[in-house]
Write a protein that holds these residues in place. Structure first.
Motif, PDB file in Angstrom:
ATOM      1  N   THR A  84     -12.710   1.034   6.431  1.00 58.65           N
ATOM      2  CA  THR A  84     -11.722   0.844   5.570  1.00 58.65           C
ATOM      3  C   THR A  84     -10.977   1.569   5.979  1.00 58.65           C
ATOM      4  OG1 THR A  84     -13.496   1.889   4.225  1.00 58.65           O
ATOM      5  CG2 THR A  84     -11.687   2.686   3.904  1.00 58.65           C
ATOM      6  N   GLN A  85      -9.725   0.432   6.355  1.00 59.19           N
ATOM      7  CA  GLN A  85      -8.728   1.257   6.846  1.00 59.19           C
ATOM      8  C   GLN A  85      -7.018   1.225   5.532  1.00 59.19           C
ATOM      9  OE1 GLN A  85      -7.955  -3.121   8.557  1.00 59.19           O
ATOM     10  NE2 GLN A  85      -6.438  -1.687   8.834  1.00 59.19           N
ATOM     11  N   MET A  86      -5.943   2.688   5.908  1.00 61.17           N
ATOM     12  CA  MET A  86      -5.254   2.625   5.566  1.00 61.17           C
ATOM     13  C   MET A  86      -4.844   1.665   4.576  1.00 61.17           C
ATOM     14  SD  MET A  86      -2.337   3.633   8.459  1.00 61.17           S
ATOM     15  CE  MET A  86      -0.625   4.142   7.001  1.00 61.17           C
ATOM     16  N   GLU A  87      -4.444   2.343   3.413  1.00 65.27           N
ATOM     17  CA  GLU A  87      -3.517   1.349   2.495  1.00 65.27           C
ATOM     18  C   GLU A  87      -2.250   1.008   3.010  1.00 65.27           C
ATOM     19  OE1 GLU A  87      -5.772   2.217  -1.790  1.00 65.27           O
ATOM     20  OE2 GLU A  87      -4.179   1.912  -1.697  1.00 65.27           O
ATOM     21  N   GLY A  88      -1.278  -0.603   3.357  1.00 68.95           N
ATOM     22  CA  GLY A  88       0.010  -1.002   3.566  1.00 68.95           C
ATOM     23  C   GLY A  88       0.383  -1.846   1.917  1.00 68.95           C
ATOM     24  N   PRO A  89       1.510  -1.853   2.246  1.00 68.83           N
ATOM     25  CA  PRO A  89       2.023  -1.867   3.791  1.00 68.83           C
ATOM     26  C   PRO A  89       2.593  -0.722   4.393  1.00 68.83           C
ATOM     27  CG  PRO A  89       3.165  -2.895   1.923  1.00 68.83           C
ATOM     28  CD  PRO A  89       2.006  -2.658   1.384  1.00 68.83           C
ATOM     29  N   VAL A  90       2.985  -1.328   5.621  1.00 68.48           N
ATOM     30  CA  VAL A  90       3.767   0.385   5.972  1.00 68.48           C
ATOM     31  C   VAL A  90       4.668  -0.889   6.332  1.00 68.48           C
ATOM     32  CG1 VAL A  90       3.749   1.559   7.981  1.00 68.48           C
ATOM     33  CG2 VAL A  90       1.593   0.803   7.307  1.00 68.48           C
ATOM     34  N   THR A  91       6.364  -0.032   6.008  1.00 66.89           N
ATOM     35  CA  THR A  91       7.040  -0.801   6.779  1.00 66.89           C
ATOM     36  C   THR A  91       8.092   1.253   7.888  1.00 66.89           C
ATOM     37  OG1 THR A  91       7.877  -1.327   4.543  1.00 66.89           O
ATOM     38  CG2 THR A  91       9.285  -1.159   5.764  1.00 66.89           C
ATOM     39  N   LEU A  92       7.856   0.096   9.057  1.00 66.92           N
ATOM     40  CA  LEU A  92       8.459   1.540   9.840  1.00 66.92           C
ATOM     41  C   LEU A  92      10.423   0.643  10.323  1.00 66.92           C
ATOM     42  CD1 LEU A  92       5.675   2.840  11.220  1.00 66.92           C
ATOM     43  CD2 LEU A  92       7.139   3.864  10.229  1.00 66.92           C
ATOM     44  N   SER A  93      10.935   1.853  11.003  1.00 61.37           N
ATOM     45  CA  SER A  93      12.676   1.844  11.845  1.00 61.37           C
ATOM     46  C   SER A  93      11.457   1.257  13.105  1.00 61.37           C
ATOM     47  CB  SER A  93      13.257   2.590  11.933  1.00 61.37           C
ATOM     48  OG  SER A  93      13.720   2.377   9.439  1.00 61.37           O
ATOM     49  N   GLU A  94      12.380  -0.121  13.508  1.00 59.75           N
ATOM     50  CA  GLU A  94      12.368   0.194  14.839  1.00 59.75           C
ATOM     51  C   GLU A  94      12.444   1.944  15.768  1.00 59.75           C
ATOM     52  OE1 GLU A  94      15.337  -2.214  16.935  1.00 59.75           O
ATOM     53  OE2 GLU A  94      13.567  -3.207  17.842  1.00 59.75           O
ATOM     54  N   GLU A  95      12.153   1.787  17.226  1.00 60.42           N
ATOM     55  CA  GLU A  95      11.324   2.931  17.315  1.00 60.42           C
ATOM     56  C   GLU A  95      10.304   3.905  16.440  1.00 60.42           C
ATOM     57  OE1 GLU A  95      14.939   4.426  19.436  1.00 60.42           O
ATOM     58  OE2 GLU A  95      15.402   2.617  20.394  1.00 60.42           O
ATOM     59  N   ALA A  96      10.162   4.030  15.715  1.00 63.03           N
ATOM     60  CA  ALA A  96       9.296   5.067  15.071  1.00 63.03           C
ATOM     61  C   ALA A  96       7.819   5.053  15.489  1.00 63.03           C
ATOM     62  CB  ALA A  96       9.099   4.666  13.329  1.00 63.03           C
ATOM     63  N   GLU A 137      -2.534   4.147  17.014  1.00 63.05           N
ATOM     64  CA  GLU A 137      -1.037   4.581  17.158  1.00 63.05           C
ATOM     65  C   GLU A 137      -0.350   4.085  18.462  1.00 63.05           C
ATOM     66  OE1 GLU A 137      -2.549   9.525  16.494  1.00 63.05           O
ATOM     67  OE2 GLU A 137      -2.115   8.375  18.851  1.00 63.05           O
ATOM     68  N   LYS A 138       0.907   3.715  17.672  1.00 66.49           N
ATOM     69  CA  LYS A 138       2.059   3.300  18.997  1.00 66.49           C
ATOM     70  C   LYS A 138       3.302   4.203  18.962  1.00 66.49           C
ATOM     71  CE  LYS A 138       4.564  -0.844  21.255  1.00 66.49           C
ATOM     72  NZ  LYS A 138       4.743  -2.220  21.558  1.00 66.49           N
ATOM     73  N   GLY A 139       3.142   4.190  19.946  1.00 66.52           N
ATOM     74  CA  GLY A 139       5.148   5.642  19.812  1.00 66.52           C
ATOM     75  C   GLY A 139       6.715   5.072  19.468  1.00 66.52           C
ATOM     76  N   SER A 140       6.721   3.526  19.526  1.00 65.12           N
ATOM     77  CA  SER A 140       7.201   3.437  19.146  1.00 65.12           C
ATOM     78  C   SER A 140       8.279   2.240  19.264  1.00 65.12           C
ATOM     79  CB  SER A 140       8.464   3.920  20.709  1.00 65.12           C
ATOM     80  OG  SER A 140       9.875   2.686  20.326  1.00 65.12           O
ATOM     81  N   VAL A 141       8.168   1.344  17.795  1.00 67.58           N
ATOM     82  CA  VAL A 141       7.319   0.052  17.081  1.00 67.58           C
ATOM     83  C   VAL A 141       8.773  -0.314  18.172  1.00 67.58           C
ATOM     84  CG1 VAL A 141       5.495   0.827  16.148  1.00 67.58           C
ATOM     85  CG2 VAL A 141       7.667   0.649  15.847  1.00 67.58           C
ATOM     86  N   GLN A 142       8.464  -1.835  17.176  1.00 72.01           N
ATOM     87  CA  GLN A 142       9.825  -2.454  17.748  1.00 72.01           C
ATOM     88  C   GLN A 142       9.572  -3.624  16.952  1.00 72.01           C
ATOM     89  OE1 GLN A 142      11.918  -2.700  20.634  1.00 72.01           O
ATOM     90  NE2 GLN A 142      10.623  -0.393  20.328  1.00 72.01           N
ATOM     91  N   VAL A 143      10.683  -4.759  16.650  1.00 73.23           N
ATOM     92  CA  VAL A 143      10.355  -5.617  15.612  1.00 73.23           C
ATOM     93  C   VAL A 143       9.338  -6.898  15.464  1.00 73.23           C
ATOM     94  CG1 VAL A 143      11.641  -7.715  14.575  1.00 73.23           C
ATOM     95  CG2 VAL A 143      12.812  -5.494  15.296  1.00 73.23           C
ATOM     96  N   GLN A 189      -0.797  -4.584   6.339  1.00 74.45           N
ATOM     97  CA  GLN A 189       0.523  -5.404   6.764  1.00 74.45           C
ATOM     98  C   GLN A 189       1.573  -4.298   7.105  1.00 74.45           C
ATOM     99  OE1 GLN A 189       2.136  -8.805   6.010  1.00 74.45           O
ATOM    100  NE2 GLN A 189       3.521  -7.880   8.051  1.00 74.45           N
ATOM    101  N   LEU A 190       2.549  -4.209   8.693  1.00 74.06           N
ATOM    102  CA  LEU A 190       2.889  -3.942   9.462  1.00 74.06           C
ATOM    103  C   LEU A 190       4.694  -4.595   8.972  1.00 74.06           C
ATOM    104  CD1 LEU A 190       4.124  -1.294  10.666  1.00 74.06           C
ATOM    105  CD2 LEU A 190       3.570  -2.490  12.606  1.00 74.06           C
ATOM    106  N   THR A 191       5.246  -3.962   8.827  1.00 68.30           N
ATOM    107  CA  THR A 191       7.132  -4.549   8.814  1.00 68.30           C
ATOM    108  C   THR A 191       7.945  -3.642   9.288  1.00 68.30           C
ATOM    109  OG1 THR A 191       6.722  -5.700   7.256  1.00 68.30           O
ATOM    110  CG2 THR A 191       9.129  -5.699   7.855  1.00 68.30           C
ATOM    111  N   VAL A 192       8.843  -4.094  10.719  1.00 70.74           N
ATOM    112  CA  VAL A 192       9.120  -3.430  11.520  1.00 70.74           C
ATOM    113  C   VAL A 192      10.796  -3.733  11.210  1.00 70.74           C
ATOM    114  CG1 VAL A 192      10.000  -1.892  13.681  1.00 70.74           C
ATOM    115  CG2 VAL A 192       7.130  -2.516  13.496  1.00 70.74           C
TER     116      VAL A 192
END
Lengths: 115, 112
Positions: B5-17, B76-82, B107-110
């Motif tokens: 079971t994964q967390m529901e998406g989508p996930v949208t973050l800003s760069e470096e989040a 986990e990732k400390g600082s995401v990129q586009v 789905q991850l969108t940065v």
């Protein structure tokens, strides 16, 4: 070294038509797999082949047949396509040895639309 | 049977989040755990894996720790990129063979 290749990349079928999806790997892997990917459902295993000459059903085998032609090639056949088989199909392979346990390598996928 | 079971998406973050994608599993015995990533228009690629409890898998700045007590394998990732924009799949392989059970994908969108 191409890894896992699949043909075709995209196909449109009419209900009732048949087709075969081709998959080949050049990594000398023992095990090969066919998955389908549908929105919100992840990947579901259709059939797999643990070694040349053997095939087994996965989670969603109905409407499909497979052939492990040799160690390199593993084909998936739809005898009478249905709209419910519209999906993206992925082939994968793995060494399936204790040292590289269950790491699977995927092809680029075949997008199938059944009208 | 096995399930993921994964967390529901989508996930949208800003760069470096900071990124966390939750994954929990149900399995008998001691499964191996995986994170696969699917970039747009491509097949899945192995991102990282862990084969026993308390192992930490890591790759490209991503990490996940195999927690048997909570049956989890959070990514986990400390600082995401586009360029990290993709679909991420958690998966497990049971002790009886090489078949993988996948989660539904996140789905991850940065954004820059």
């Amino acid at each position: 070294n191409a890894g896992v290749t699949q043909t075709p990349k995209f196909q449109v079928l009419k209900t009732g038509q048949s087709m075969t999806l081709q998959c080949a790997q050049d990594m000398n892997h023992n095990s090969m797999y066919w998955y389908r990917q549908d929105p919100g459902m992840g990947l579901r295993l259709i059939y797999y082949s643990a070694s040349e000459g053997t095939t087994d059903k996965g989670e969603v085998p109905n409407g499909y047949n497979v052939s492990r032609l040799n160690k390199r090639e593993f084909s998936l056949r739809l005898e009478s396509a249905a709209p419910s088989q519209t999906s993206v199909y992925f082939c994968a392979s793995s060494e399936a040895t204790p040292q590289s346990r269950e790491t699977q390598y995927f092809g680029p996928g075949t997008r199938l639309l059944v009208l | 049977g096995n399930s993921v079971t994964q967390m529901e998406g989508p996930v949208t973050l800003s760069e470096e989040a900071f990124l966390t994608i939750n994954c929990t599993y149900t399995a008998t015995g001691y499964p191996s755990l995986f994170w696969y990533v699917q970039y747009p228009g491509e097949g899945l690629q192995l991102l990282l894996k862990a084969t026993k409890a308390d192992d930490k898998g890591s790759n490209k700045g991503f990490e996940a720790t195999y927690r048997k007590e909570t049956t989890s394998f959070h990514l986990e990732k400390g600082s995401v990129q586009v360029s990290d924009s993709a679909v991420y799949f958690c998966a497990l392989s049971g002790t009886s063979g090489s078949r993988l059970t996948f989660g539904e994908g996140t789905q991850l969108t940065v954004n820059p």
